[in-house]
Design an enzyme around this catalytic site. Structure first.
Site, mmCIF file in Angstrom:
data_model
loop_
_atom_site.group_PDB
_atom_site.id
_atom_site.type_symbol
_atom_site.label_atom_id
_atom_site.label_comp_id
_atom_site.label_asym_id
_atom_site.label_seq_id
_atom_site.Cartn_x
_atom_site.Cartn_y
_atom_site.Cartn_z
ATOM 1 N N GLY A 43 0.829 -1.192 0.000
ATOM 2 C CA GLY A 43 0.000 0.000 0.000
ATOM 3 C C GLY A 43 0.866 1.245 0.000
ATOM 4 O O GLY A 43 2.029 1.198 0.431
ATOM 5 N N GLN A 48 3.489 9.919 0.757
ATOM 6 C CA GLN A 48 4.720 9.121 0.788
ATOM 7 C C GLN A 48 5.546 9.240 -0.489
ATOM 8 O O GLN A 48 6.673 8.752 -0.546
ATOM 9 C CB GLN A 48 4.387 7.637 1.014
ATOM 10 N N CYS A 92 6.114 -0.063 7.039
ATOM 11 C CA CYS A 92 5.744 1.118 6.259
ATOM 12 C C CYS A 92 6.927 1.469 5.370
ATOM 13 O O CYS A 92 8.064 1.487 5.845
ATOM 14 C CB CYS A 92 5.416 2.288 7.189
ATOM 15 N N LEU A 93 6.659 1.734 4.088
ATOM 16 C CA LEU A 93 7.760 2.023 3.156
ATOM 17 C C LEU A 93 8.541 3.276 3.570
ATOM 18 O O LEU A 93 9.697 3.419 3.191
ATOM 19 C CB LEU A 93 7.215 2.180 1.732
ATOM 20 N N HIS A 134 -4.062 1.757 7.604
ATOM 21 C CA HIS A 134 -2.692 2.276 7.652
ATOM 22 C C HIS A 134 -2.537 3.434 6.654
ATOM 23 O O HIS A 134 -2.032 4.507 7.006
ATOM 24 C CB HIS A 134 -1.698 1.144 7.353
ATOM 25 N N GLU A 135 -2.988 3.213 5.409
ATOM 26 C CA GLU A 135 -2.834 4.247 4.374
ATOM 27 C C GLU A 135 -3.741 5.446 4.650
ATOM 28 O O GLU A 135 -3.363 6.593 4.413
ATOM 29 C CB GLU A 135 -3.121 3.674 2.979
ATOM 30 N N HIS A 138 -2.175 7.871 6.871
ATOM 31 C CA HIS A 138 -1.201 8.736 6.193
ATOM 32 C C HIS A 138 -1.868 10.013 5.677
ATOM 33 O O HIS A 138 -1.265 11.086 5.695
ATOM 34 C CB HIS A 138 -0.565 8.010 4.997
HETATM 35 NI NI NI Z 1 2.907 3.641 5.673
#
Ligand code: NI
Length: 174
Positions: A43, A48, A92-93, A134-135, A138
């Site tokens: 995701g 991000q 998380c990226l 999660h997304e 963000h």
């Molecule tokens: Ni993340």
């Protein structure tokens, strides 16, 4: 397009609603999928990649060939969520090497616009519900570290300090 790493301020900035549903938006979503697959994510939220708009994408399988699993949500809003919460490990990226359990609602119902600006409803459960939440966080400038238990916060503090140091060094180099 590159992944923005913690503690870049763009991860905490306000994200504006999408009002123009054009080919530029479709390209942004496509580019985000490419970066996500390349970095082995499931995701990704627009902030991000340095774009502070309310767009998120995910693919619960994380595989480019699983196109039928691709989800694109513009301006998502939560309309209902289960009382039941489940704990599960997340990464998380924007936080390479950091993993910890986070509590999330087991199922969630949302409303959003697609890339053409059409509003639709969808229900997510389990792993998909976790990725969505999660997304979605963000897009509110909320990061998964904010939801860690106190003991995980303590355990991962040195790793977060490393990320902060790397970020400061990247600023000094540019
Ligand atoms: Ni993340």
């Amino acid at each position: 397009m590159e992944i923005v790493l913690f503690p870049d301020p763009r991860l905490r900035a306000r994200n504006t609603p999408i009002e123009t549903f054009d080919s530029g938006l479709a390209k942004l979503a496509r580019d985000m999928f490419e970066v996500m697959y390349r970095t082995q994510g499931v995701g990704l939220a627009a902030p991000q990649v340095g774009m502070n708009v309310k767009l998120l994408i995910f693919n619960e399988e994380g595989k480019p060939e699983a196109t039928e699993r691709e989800i694109v949500l513009c301006n998502p809003r939560i309309t209902s969520k289960s009382k039941e919460r489940v704990s599960g490990e997340e990464g998380c990226l924007s936080f390479p090497g950091i993993y910890a359990p986070v509590q999330r609602h087991e199922t969630i119902v949302i409303e959003a616009e697609d890339l053409e600006g059409n509003t639709f409803k969808k229900e997510f459960a389990d792993w998909e519900a976790r990725i969505f939440q999660h997304e979605f966080d963000h897009l509110d400038g909320v990061l998964f570290i904010d939801r860690f238990s106190p003991s995980d916060k303590t355990r991962l503090k040195p790793r977060l300090m490393d990320l902060k140091r790397t970020y400061q060094e990247s600023l000094a180099d540019s």
